[in-house]
Each structure stands twice: as structure tokens, then as C-alpha cells.
Motif scaffolding. Structure first.
Motif, short mmCIF file in Angstrom:
data_model
loop_
_atom_site.label_atom_id
_atom_site.label_comp_id
_atom_site.label_asym_id
_atom_site.label_seq_id
_atom_site.Cartn_x
_atom_site.Cartn_y
_atom_site.Cartn_z
N TYR A 157 3.70 35.66 -4.07
CA TYR A 157 2.49 36.48 -3.89
C TYR A 157 1.96 36.94 -5.24
O TYR A 157 0.75 36.89 -5.49
N THR A 176 0.27 33.92 -6.94
CA THR A 176 -0.95 33.37 -6.35
C THR A 176 -2.08 34.39 -6.22
O THR A 176 -3.19 34.03 -5.84
N HIS A 177 -1.80 35.66 -6.53
CA HIS A 177 -2.83 36.69 -6.39
C HIS A 177 -3.20 37.35 -7.71
O HIS A 177 -3.70 38.47 -7.75
N LYS A 192 2.53 45.28 -0.99
CA LYS A 192 1.18 45.13 -1.54
C LYS A 192 0.61 46.49 -1.95
O LYS A 192 -0.10 46.60 -2.96
#
Length: 206
Positions: A3, A6-7, A188
Motif C-alpha cells: 500500500y 502503490t499510494h 490508512k
């Protein structure tokens, strides 16, 4: 880790964060990865994943547990494991005291002994300067901070939740715990300013 990759989250070392704070280089949402205590799986499980994504990390080692098992029977890093980890350009080995006490309960001389003994052991094993520090249990006092600074460390991290700002004090840096109880939504949130708003509201209502 996927994560983060890719973010668009840039992962930097704790040393780099310390240097940015010391010199006033702006922070723009970078992420720092740390592990506490010095468990065997930092080598067997974490290192391969860090290599996959080319992410740096700091491993804080409780030197009195080297080559042993903890109270829950989990295996800790051995001396050879620490030497192997320290050879990776992604890994920084750093002290987490010798016996993992609550430092705020100790006198100044005892705190200095815990920190210095651990640092000396790890520098002997790695052949590198070990000038980052993590307070066991995140437990510290004003005197603990003073000793840590005077002992010659570059920074120290707590377990106080929240993000790090450009004006934060180097010896009480916040960290956000990520463990098996952390949901992906929480994860997140801890990567954003949501964690700061949550902590502010929590203290307000308490």
C-alpha cells in the motif's frame, strides 16, 4: 508495504528524518518504519519484504535479550542475526536499553547505564555508530530525555501517537503503533493527519 509503495508514500530512514528536523528541511508526508525489541522475525519475515520494496527501517534491540526468548517464548535476534541485518543498506540497528525497564522510574545514573551498555554492545556487534534510541514502553520523563540527549544520541522515539512536524523535539518523536489488532482503515488513518485530529479530540473529551 505494498500500500505504501502503490499510494505514493515516500519511506525514509529515521536518520534522514532526524537530519531533516535538525536542518529544517520540510517534511511532506514521508513515512519512517521502526521495529522494537529485536525479534528474530525482523530478519526472517520483515527483511525480505523491506528488500522487495526497497524500504529502509530501524530495528531497536534490547541487548539483554540477544540470543534468548522473551516472556512469551518468542525468539529474539542472535548476535549473528544482528551482524547480518546490519550489513543490509536498508537496516539501521539501534539500542532499546539493556533490560527494557521503564526509564522514568530509574535514577539518572541507571538510565545512563541502560542506554550506554546497550549502545556499546550494538556498536561492538555492528561496527557502526548506533545513535538512535527508543524508550521502552514509550516511558520517559524530562530527566530521561535530558540523559538521552547528554549521552550523545541523535534522537529518541516514543510511542505517543501522531505525526511528526518540522518543529518537533528530536528526543520525543511520536510514533504510531501498527500491530495485528490494527485494521486497514486504522492503518490508512495513521498515515494521514486523521490521527492528529483523533488524538486532539480524544484529549479534549477526556
Amino acid at each position: 508495504m505494498r500500500y505504501l509503495s502503490t499510494h505514493g508514500h515516500t519511506v525514509i530512514s529515521l536518520h534522514e528524518l532526524t537530519e531533516r528536523l535538525r536542518t529544517g528541511i520540510p517534511l511532506t508526508g514521508e513515512v519512517v518504519i521502526t521495529f522494537d525489541d529485536g525479534y528474530k522475525d525482523n530478519l526472517t519475515e520483515a527483511l525480505p519484504v523491506l528488500r522487495q520494496f526497497n524500504f529502509p527501517a530501524t530495528i531497536f534491540v534490547t541487548t539483554g535479550l540477544i540470543g534468548k526468548k522473551d516472556a512469551q517464548d518468542f525468539e529474539m535476534l542472535s548476535e549473528e542475526d544482528i551482524k547480518t541485518l546490519s550489513q543490509s543498506p536498508l537496516i539501521t540497528i539501534a539500542p532499546h536499553t539493556r533490560t527494557h525497564p521503564k526509564l522514568a522510574k530509574l535514577d539518572r545514573e541507571q538510565v545512563e547505564q541502560e542506554e550506554s551498555d546497550a549502545r556499546r554492545t550494538l556498536e561492538g556487534l555492528t561496527g557502526k555508530t548506533c545513535d538512535l534510541f527508543a524508550y521502552p514502553f514509550g516511558n520517559y520523563s524530562a530527566e530521561t530525555v535530558s540523559v538521552t540527549r547528554d549521552t550523545g544520541f541523535a534522537c529518541a522515539v516514543t510511542v505517543d501517537p501522531g505525526s511528526v512536524g518540522s518543529t518537533d523535539e528530536l528526543f520525543t518523536l511520536r510514533r504510531n503503533a501498527i500491530d495485528s489488532a490494527t485494521s486497514f482503515v486504522q492503518f490508512k488513518g495513521k498515515l494521514s493527519r486523521v490521527i492528529d485530529r483523533y488524538e486532539s479530540l480524544k484529549h479534549f473529551f477526556i
